[in-house]
Structure formats: C-alpha cells, structure tokens
Design an enzyme around this catalytic site. Structure first.
Site, mmCIF file in Angstrom:
data_model
loop_
_atom_site.group_PDB
_atom_site.id
_atom_site.type_symbol
_atom_site.label_atom_id
_atom_site.label_comp_id
_atom_site.label_asym_id
_atom_site.label_seq_id
_atom_site.Cartn_x
_atom_site.Cartn_y
_atom_site.Cartn_z
ATOM 1 N N HIS A 104 0.856 -1.193 0.000
ATOM 2 C CA HIS A 104 0.000 0.000 0.000
ATOM 3 C C HIS A 104 0.886 1.236 0.000
ATOM 4 O O HIS A 104 1.958 1.251 0.605
ATOM 5 C CB HIS A 104 -0.877 0.019 1.258
ATOM 6 C CG HIS A 104 -1.275 1.405 1.697
ATOM 7 N ND1 HIS A 104 -0.559 2.114 2.643
ATOM 8 C CD2 HIS A 104 -2.293 2.208 1.304
ATOM 9 C CE1 HIS A 104 -1.139 3.291 2.825
ATOM 10 N NE2 HIS A 104 -2.185 3.383 2.029
ATOM 11 N N ASN A 106 0.192 5.740 -0.034
ATOM 12 C CA ASN A 106 -0.643 6.916 -0.214
ATOM 13 C C ASN A 106 0.219 8.150 0.002
ATOM 14 O O ASN A 106 0.991 8.212 0.958
ATOM 15 C CB ASN A 106 -1.806 6.920 0.785
ATOM 16 C CG ASN A 106 -2.615 8.201 0.725
ATOM 17 O OD1 ASN A 106 -2.389 9.127 1.498
ATOM 18 N ND2 ASN A 106 -3.550 8.240 -0.194
ATOM 19 N N ARG A 108 -0.479 12.461 -0.152
ATOM 20 C CA ARG A 108 -1.629 13.353 -0.262
ATOM 21 C C ARG A 108 -1.289 14.766 0.222
ATOM 22 O O ARG A 108 -0.342 14.967 0.980
ATOM 23 C CB ARG A 108 -2.801 12.801 0.542
ATOM 24 C CG ARG A 108 -2.488 12.599 2.018
ATOM 25 C CD ARG A 108 -3.586 11.819 2.738
ATOM 26 N NE ARG A 108 -3.267 11.612 4.143
ATOM 27 C CZ ARG A 108 -2.565 10.589 4.601
ATOM 28 N NH1 ARG A 108 -2.101 9.675 3.760
ATOM 29 N NH2 ARG A 108 -2.319 10.471 5.895
ATOM 30 N N THR A 259 -17.505 5.706 -4.098
ATOM 31 C CA THR A 259 -17.406 4.487 -3.296
ATOM 32 C C THR A 259 -16.539 3.427 -3.961
ATOM 33 O O THR A 259 -15.688 2.796 -3.314
ATOM 34 C CB THR A 259 -18.808 3.916 -3.012
ATOM 35 O OG1 THR A 259 -19.579 4.907 -2.332
ATOM 36 C CG2 THR A 259 -18.724 2.665 -2.158
ATOM 37 N N GLU A 260 -16.734 3.174 -5.257
ATOM 38 C CA GLU A 260 -15.968 2.136 -5.943
ATOM 39 C C GLU A 260 -14.468 2.442 -5.906
ATOM 40 O O GLU A 260 -13.643 1.530 -5.771
ATOM 41 C CB GLU A 260 -16.445 1.991 -7.393
ATOM 42 C CG GLU A 260 -17.800 1.332 -7.527
ATOM 43 C CD GLU A 260 -17.823 -0.091 -6.982
ATOM 44 O OE1 GLU A 260 -16.865 -0.838 -7.243
ATOM 45 O OE2 GLU A 260 -18.781 -0.445 -6.289
#
Length: 299
Positions: A104, A106, A108, A259-260
C-alpha cells in the site's frame, strides 16, 4: 508553491507507477475510470486485474474541492466555515502468488481556504509469509529516502506506521510496517513547504522500483493450495483494517467520495475461518509471531 503544481505531480506519479507496474506484470494493463466529485474536482481510478503477477490492484489519483461539510468539520476539529482542497495518489496491490506481498502507498495534500495545509502519506508492506531479508531490504529503501530529508524521519515515521497499521482487536500489525506521516507543515517540521513536498515526492517515487523488485523476485516461487488458503485469510485481515480502522477510507466516505474508488483497496477474494489456529511451528505461525510493533527490521 501553488496547489496545481502539487496536483500535476500526483498525476504524473500515477502515470509513472502504472507504467512500471504494467511492464513488470507483463500481461495486464490498467483500465481507467474518470469520475467527478459532487462539490468539485474528481479523479482517475485505474484498476489492473487478472495479470500474471497482479490479481487485482488500483492506482488512484484524485483532486477534489468544495465547502467543508459538518462531518468533515467534526473529523478535522474545525468550527468555522471553510472550503477544502485535497489531492493525492492511493495504491493497493493484491498479487496472485501468496509469496508476493501486498503493498500500500498513499501520498496526499490537503488545504483549507483559511490558509491551513498539510501533507501526509506512507508506505507499508503486508507479506502473507514474512521473509526477514526482504523486510529488511524494504525498510532500507524507505530509510534511504527518509535520511535525505531528516535524520530522525525514518525512526519517527516507522514508529507511527507501527502504531497506525495495527489491528487492536487482533493485537497484530497489518504486516512488516513501513513509514506513516500526517499533518506535515512548517508548524510540525522545521522545513519549508517546498522541502516537505520534496520529501513527499521522493516517497512517491520510491514505490514503483521497490515493489517491482519484490514482484520480480517472488513471482515464480512455487506455492500450494494451503498457501492460497492462508493468503485468503490474511487478505481477510487486510479487509478488517481497511473497513474498521483506515482513516483514508473513512475520510473518503464521509466527504462523499466515489465508493468504488475508495473500496478498490479490497482484494478480489478474502476468507474468514472461525477461530483459525495455524499449526505450531508452521510458516504461518512464524508469520503471526512476527506481526508485532517495534520490530527493528534493519537489525
């Protein structure tokens, strides 16, 4: 530094990571889904599926803006009205072979119309079977990035990752950790905004070569049905973290995100077995025993 510069970097980071993952997988390609946020902005969801190495993975970019809703004010502990802007790249990869780890990342950026801003992000590795040499190598890559920008960055952000990527209801970490940082700005660090952005860029850029290496060295390893069943159980733990504890998932849903795209981090298949106990002395038990906070993987 203007926010459009940060947004454009994240777009280019998404492009670069997708290209490197496609090349390493050798079969599957990313499919893009464009979407718009109800209050402004939108994103590019990119999904890869049914590859030679990657069973399912997402590399998502978003840049959304609008007025702070009441739920966001509460989450951010802000009382006054303000507009927000948020942009970043979020990645989760679920491999086919259980000897290849889940990963993972991320990175931001968030700002408010009152002048408040911060950067956040992190990378963590979730092996189905922990390989200590590979865990050490992974942490060495992250430490090299951190050391370029602050002598205490690696240890500080490694400890935060241990605390964040943790399932309290299981008393186990999600994997071998990595680094995690949030709310980075001039008030929290003795660095300028551009210097913090340079750090975030380096974190983003280390992702692809690091994970592509791990994909390559593990993709052809033999595995059994028992290994696959263990992989599905470990994916179940991943789902538990993302749906119960992950701040990014909660933030995306609270802010009316797509959401997806938010739930693309979930694996294609995950299992739960009631009161499962691995065999004593097995590789599965050894992995469970190593899912603890505070392990010095560089030792």
């Amino acid at each position: 530094m203007e926010r459009n510069e940060i947004e454009e970097f994240f777009k280019s980071l998404q492009d670069d990571i997708c290209a490197q993952l496609e090349q390493t997988d050798g079969k599957a390609t990313f499919q893009e889904d464009l979407w718009q946020h109800k209050t402004g902005g939108g994103g590019r969801t990119r999904l890869i599926q049914h590859g030679d190495i990657l069973e399912k993975g997402g590399v998502n970019f978003s840049a959304v803006e609008g007025p702070l809703g009441e739920d966001m004010k509460k989450a951010l502990k802000i009382n006054e009205d303000a507009d927000f802007f948020a942009t970043g790249v979020s990645i989760v990869q679920h491999p086919r072979n259980p000897m290849v780890p889940i990963i993972h990342m991320n990175v931001r950026y968030f700002e408010l119309s009152n002048g408040t801003y911060w950067f956040g992000g992190g990378i963590d590795l979730t092996p189905h079977y922990i390989n200590e040499a590979q865990a050490k190598w992974f942490h060495e890559q992250l430490k090299a990035v951190c050391d370029k920008h602050g002598v205490d960055f690696y240890q500080t952000f490694k400890e935060r990752a241990d605390d964040y990527f943790y399932l309290p209801h299981r008393d186990e970490t999600r994997g071998v950790g990595g680094i995690f940082f949030d709310h980075l700005n001039e008030k929290s660090l003795n660095l300028s905004k551009s210097q913090i952005f340079d750090f975030v860029k380096d974190v983003g850029n280390v992702f692809a070569p690091t994970y592509c290496h791990l994909m390559t060295i593990n993709k052809d390893k033999a595995y059994t049905q028992k290994n696959k069943e263990w992989q599905f159980l470990r994916r179940g733990r991943y789902v538990e973290f993302n749906l119960v504890w992950d701040r990014g998932t909660k933030f995306g849903l609270v802010t009316g995100g797509r959401t997806e795209s938010i739930l693309m981090s979930l694996p294609p298949q995950a299992n739960w077995e009631y009161c499962f106990e691995p065999e004593a002395g097995s590789e599965e038990q050894k992995t469970l025993d190593a899912l603890k906070k505070g392990i010095d993987w560089l030792a």
